[in-house]
Design a protein around this motif. Sequence first.
Motif, PDB file in Angstrom:
ATOM      1  N   PHE A   1       0.820  -1.205   0.000  1.00 54.25           N
ATOM      2  CA  PHE A   1       0.000   0.000   0.000  1.00 54.25           C
ATOM      3  C   PHE A   1       0.858   1.260   0.000  1.00 54.25           C
ATOM      4  N   VAL A   2       1.876   1.291   0.850  1.00 54.36           N
ATOM      5  CA  VAL A   2       2.699   2.492   0.958  1.00 54.36           C
ATOM      6  C   VAL A   2       3.486   2.725  -0.332  1.00 54.36           C
ATOM      7  N   LEU A   3       3.955   1.663  -0.967  1.00 51.61           N
ATOM      8  CA  LEU A   3       4.635   1.821  -2.258  1.00 51.61           C
ATOM      9  C   LEU A   3       3.688   2.433  -3.283  1.00 51.61           C
ATOM     10  N   SER A   4       2.410   2.071  -3.200  1.00 51.86           N
ATOM     11  CA  SER A   4       1.446   2.634  -4.148  1.00 51.86           C
ATOM     12  C   SER A   4       1.250   4.131  -3.911  1.00 51.86           C
ATOM     13  N   VAL A   5       1.403   4.574  -2.663  1.00 42.70           N
ATOM     14  CA  VAL A   5       1.322   6.012  -2.380  1.00 42.70           C
ATOM     15  C   VAL A   5       2.406   6.751  -3.154  1.00 42.70           C
ATOM     16  N   GLY A   6       3.596   6.161  -3.214  1.00 43.10           N
ATOM     17  CA  GLY A   6       4.696   6.746  -3.971  1.00 43.10           C
ATOM     18  C   GLY A   6       4.668   6.401  -5.442  1.00 43.10           C
ATOM     19  N   ARG A   7       3.610   5.751  -5.885  1.00 39.94           N
ATOM     20  CA  ARG A   7       3.451   5.335  -7.285  1.00 39.94           C
ATOM     21  C   ARG A   7       4.662   4.549  -7.777  1.00 39.94           C
ATOM     22  N   ILE A   8       5.245   3.770  -6.885  1.00 38.39           N
ATOM     23  CA  ILE A   8       6.379   2.924  -7.282  1.00 38.39           C
ATOM     24  C   ILE A   8       5.847   1.747  -8.071  1.00 38.39           C
ATOM     25  N   ASP A   9       6.433   1.497  -9.213  1.00 40.42           N
ATOM     26  CA  ASP A   9       5.944   0.526 -10.188  1.00 40.42           C
ATOM     27  C   ASP A   9       5.972  -0.886  -9.603  1.00 40.42           C
ATOM     28  N   ALA A  10       4.800  -1.454  -9.382  1.00 37.10           N
ATOM     29  CA  ALA A  10       4.729  -2.788  -8.781  1.00 37.10           C
ATOM     30  C   ALA A  10       5.240  -3.864  -9.724  1.00 37.10           C
ATOM     31  N   GLU A  11       5.212  -3.611 -11.015  1.00 32.51           N
ATOM     32  CA  GLU A  11       5.698  -4.606 -11.978  1.00 32.51           C
ATOM     33  C   GLU A  11       7.224  -4.597 -12.086  1.00 32.51           C
ATOM     34  N   ASN A  12       7.815  -3.436 -11.919  1.00 33.86           N
ATOM     35  CA  ASN A  12       9.272  -3.318 -12.050  1.00 33.86           C
ATOM     36  C   ASN A  12       9.754  -2.215 -11.103  1.00 33.86           C
ATOM     37  N   PRO A  13       9.726  -2.479  -9.791  1.00 34.06           N
ATOM     38  CA  PRO A  13      10.033  -1.402  -8.838  1.00 34.06           C
ATOM     39  C   PRO A  13      11.486  -0.945  -8.865  1.00 34.06           C
ATOM     40  N   ILE A  14      12.412  -1.882  -9.029  1.00 31.42           N
ATOM     41  CA  ILE A  14      13.839  -1.558  -8.930  1.00 31.42           C
ATOM     42  C   ILE A  14      14.572  -2.062 -10.163  1.00 31.42           C
ATOM     43  N   GLU A  15      15.330  -1.187 -10.757  1.00 32.04           N
ATOM     44  CA  GLU A  15      16.193  -1.550 -11.895  1.00 32.04           C
ATOM     45  C   GLU A  15      17.649  -1.412 -11.437  1.00 32.04           C
ATOM     46  N   VAL A  16      18.367  -2.526 -11.371  1.00 38.26           N
ATOM     47  CA  VAL A  16      19.755  -2.512 -10.916  1.00 38.26           C
ATOM     48  C   VAL A  16      20.638  -1.931 -12.019  1.00 38.26           C
ATOM     49  N   ILE A  17      21.435  -0.931 -11.679  1.00 37.42           N
ATOM     50  CA  ILE A  17      22.353  -0.309 -12.631  1.00 37.42           C
ATOM     51  C   ILE A  17      23.763  -0.846 -12.428  1.00 37.42           C
ATOM     52  N   ASP A  18      24.227  -0.860 -11.191  1.00 37.46           N
ATOM     53  CA  ASP A  18      25.489  -1.514 -10.864  1.00 37.46           C
ATOM     54  C   ASP A  18      25.406  -1.948  -9.407  1.00 37.46           C
ATOM     55  N   GLU A  19      26.514  -2.341  -8.831  1.00 37.73           N
ATOM     56  CA  GLU A  19      26.491  -2.941  -7.502  1.00 37.73           C
ATOM     57  C   GLU A  19      25.897  -2.025  -6.450  1.00 37.73           C
TER      58      GLU A  19
ATOM     59  N   ASN B   1      11.684   2.886 -10.034  1.00 32.85           N
ATOM     60  CA  ASN B   1      10.781   3.241 -11.119  1.00 32.85           C
ATOM     61  C   ASN B   1       9.408   3.644 -10.586  1.00 32.85           C
ATOM     62  N   VAL B   2       8.871   4.717 -11.128  1.00 29.73           N
ATOM     63  CA  VAL B   2       7.534   5.158 -10.740  1.00 29.73           C
ATOM     64  C   VAL B   2       6.662   5.234 -11.980  1.00 29.73           C
ATOM     65  N   THR B   3       5.372   5.126 -11.773  1.00 24.49           N
ATOM     66  CA  THR B   3       4.436   5.195 -12.894  1.00 24.49           C
ATOM     67  C   THR B   3       4.064   6.629 -13.241  1.00 24.49           C
ATOM     68  N   GLU B   4       4.188   7.553 -12.282  1.00 24.12           N
ATOM     69  CA  GLU B   4       3.928   8.973 -12.498  1.00 24.12           C
ATOM     70  C   GLU B   4       4.774   9.778 -11.520  1.00 24.12           C
ATOM     71  N   PRO B   5       5.225  10.961 -11.920  1.00 24.04           N
ATOM     72  CA  PRO B   5       5.963  11.805 -10.976  1.00 24.04           C
ATOM     73  C   PRO B   5       5.086  12.152  -9.777  1.00 24.04           C
ATOM     74  N   ASN B   6       5.680  12.152  -8.589  1.00 25.66           N
ATOM     75  CA  ASN B   6       4.940  12.497  -7.377  1.00 25.66           C
ATOM     76  C   ASN B   6       5.945  12.829  -6.284  1.00 25.66           C
TER      77      ASN B   6
END
Length: 614
Positions: free
Chosen positions: A220-238, A244-249
């Motif tokens: 629920f709290v992640l949804s408040v931040g519109r954090i993408d439930a399908e792909n919340p975190i994209e690893v760039i390096d270590e 990732n968010v679905t809309e700016p907020n």
Amino acid sequence: MRRLNLRETRGRHLKLVCLMAVLSLLIAACAGGTDADDADSAEGTTEEADGGDGSDGSDGGDSDGGEGSGEDAEGEDGGGEDGGEGSGEDGAGEDGGGEDASDGEDSAAGGGTFRMAVPTVVSNIDPGVYEGTPSTELEIAWAGPLYEFADPEDVTDDTLGTTGLDSVQPLLVESDEEEDDGSLVITLREATSPYGNTLTSEDVAWTMQRVLANDFVGQFVLSVGRIDAENPIEVIDERTFRVNVTEPNPYVRAVLTLWNLSPLDSVEVQSHATDEDEWASEWLSSNTATYGPYNVTTFSPGESITMETNPGWPGDAPAYGEVLMQQVPDASSRLQLLQRGEVEYAAGLQPEQFASVEGSEEVDTTTRVGNTMVMLELNHAFEPFQDQQVRQAIAHAIDREAIVSGPMQGFADVLANQLPSGLEQPDPPEPYTYDPERARELLAEAGYAEGLEFPLTINLTRPGPYAEQIAVLLESQLADVGITAEIETIASNSEFEERKTEGQLTAWLGANTPIVPEAWYFMQLEHHSTEAFQNFKGYANEEFDALLGELRDLPVGDERDAAITEAHEFLMEDVPYVPIFNSQLLVATSSSVDAGSLRQYSPFGPLVREATPS
């Protein structure tokens, strides 16, 4: 203006309660119950998702807790007098506490033991298992979230405890950058878990997947931040990743302050997973694996928790190398332990108890502004309460100063506006004044010149043991303007919550604490006609819903402040419920500890890592 019949909304609310099992504000903390002195408080409450909590006479939270609660996920104490066998009246004495528990002598890590007498110890320390106020108040001690709330730059002694979106600072984050689409690129600090593994982006990604698979409060709290439930975190390096968010907020950093979103040592946790338990829930029920300042070394469910410092914590080393949390359900017993020097900290003291030790040689005290609002809730299915003038009349009939100076012993702030005073916000509208003559005029204009009658229901868990004293004053003040309020006490917290959620109460004392300390979040959770987890009063107004929709994702700044003011002014005029006071956080330590060093924000417990000997 359109009013929905409460029966039309009740089914939706009950579905939400079932779905949110633990939610209701904040999941604030988080509604506002008191400590676990009520033996029914663990029976499946429904109040805070906000919160919970509630913690200072709270809360939650707002979001009450307990297994199967739904009103504020920041809410009630999940314990009760029967919650911890063996805790006993002087529960800090035997199992690792009391006079046998190191008595402040130096121990392994930072030197000395910080002993805490708390109302309730959780039965499960898995961050994905929410047990109401005990979860929000205790688990912050060993958590290591990416961000944390801090005191605003312009904070004063009178505003300590106030916080909001402007007051979020990095904790396990070295740097971050917000992208055009609102996503956040984060670089981690160098940190090590108690098991010797280094904090990585993969830890964050795995933790988020675990939250989305297991933790409804976290979801629920992640949804408040519109954090993408399908792909919340994209690893760039270590050490670098993208949230990732679905809309700016403006809420992304704020939601990442929650204890249950703390990155876990995925290497260690996964080593305890099995085919039947892929998320290692059994192991995490009694073990911790965060990158926070402490690690749990001994856990007795419902009785005690012992922690030792994590040498890989990247922040300042805690002054106390060991922390003991002992369940002591009775507030008087907690106070006695503190006065005898058998604990360094006593949680959940009532106002009269706190007042009794102010200025004493044995105890150091301080207060902080809390986010728990105590209010008179009005069921809008009751015909007189459908009239705005009647609600306005009640708002003017209440002498808040008398309540704060009486039952609350001065340890609360008069609240005559519709937002808790502990939330960062623009200057509030003109407050309701205590004006009995104006109240009588409004009642006459509404057609109630001869007065009206209704039952006023209270429960000693929410807002606390002082509920009866408050109700007696309200009864007298309302009678002065021609309103007869007959006090009804429901001893069982579970029965109180059930009757409230089913729309069976006409008017009641409530207490709610947001888990995300922010104005939109509070108003949405309390008053939105279809999306509010705490709106058991049945308030519904399409115009106000539209104002919330316009406010939701505005960036922090002048435009957002103007929208908050507009929504607040609307509520002041429409009076969905009647605010009474804002609870304070009452911090009491032994004289060997500087009480002012314990930073705390509702609905969470104190940051023990900052406790400093006096």
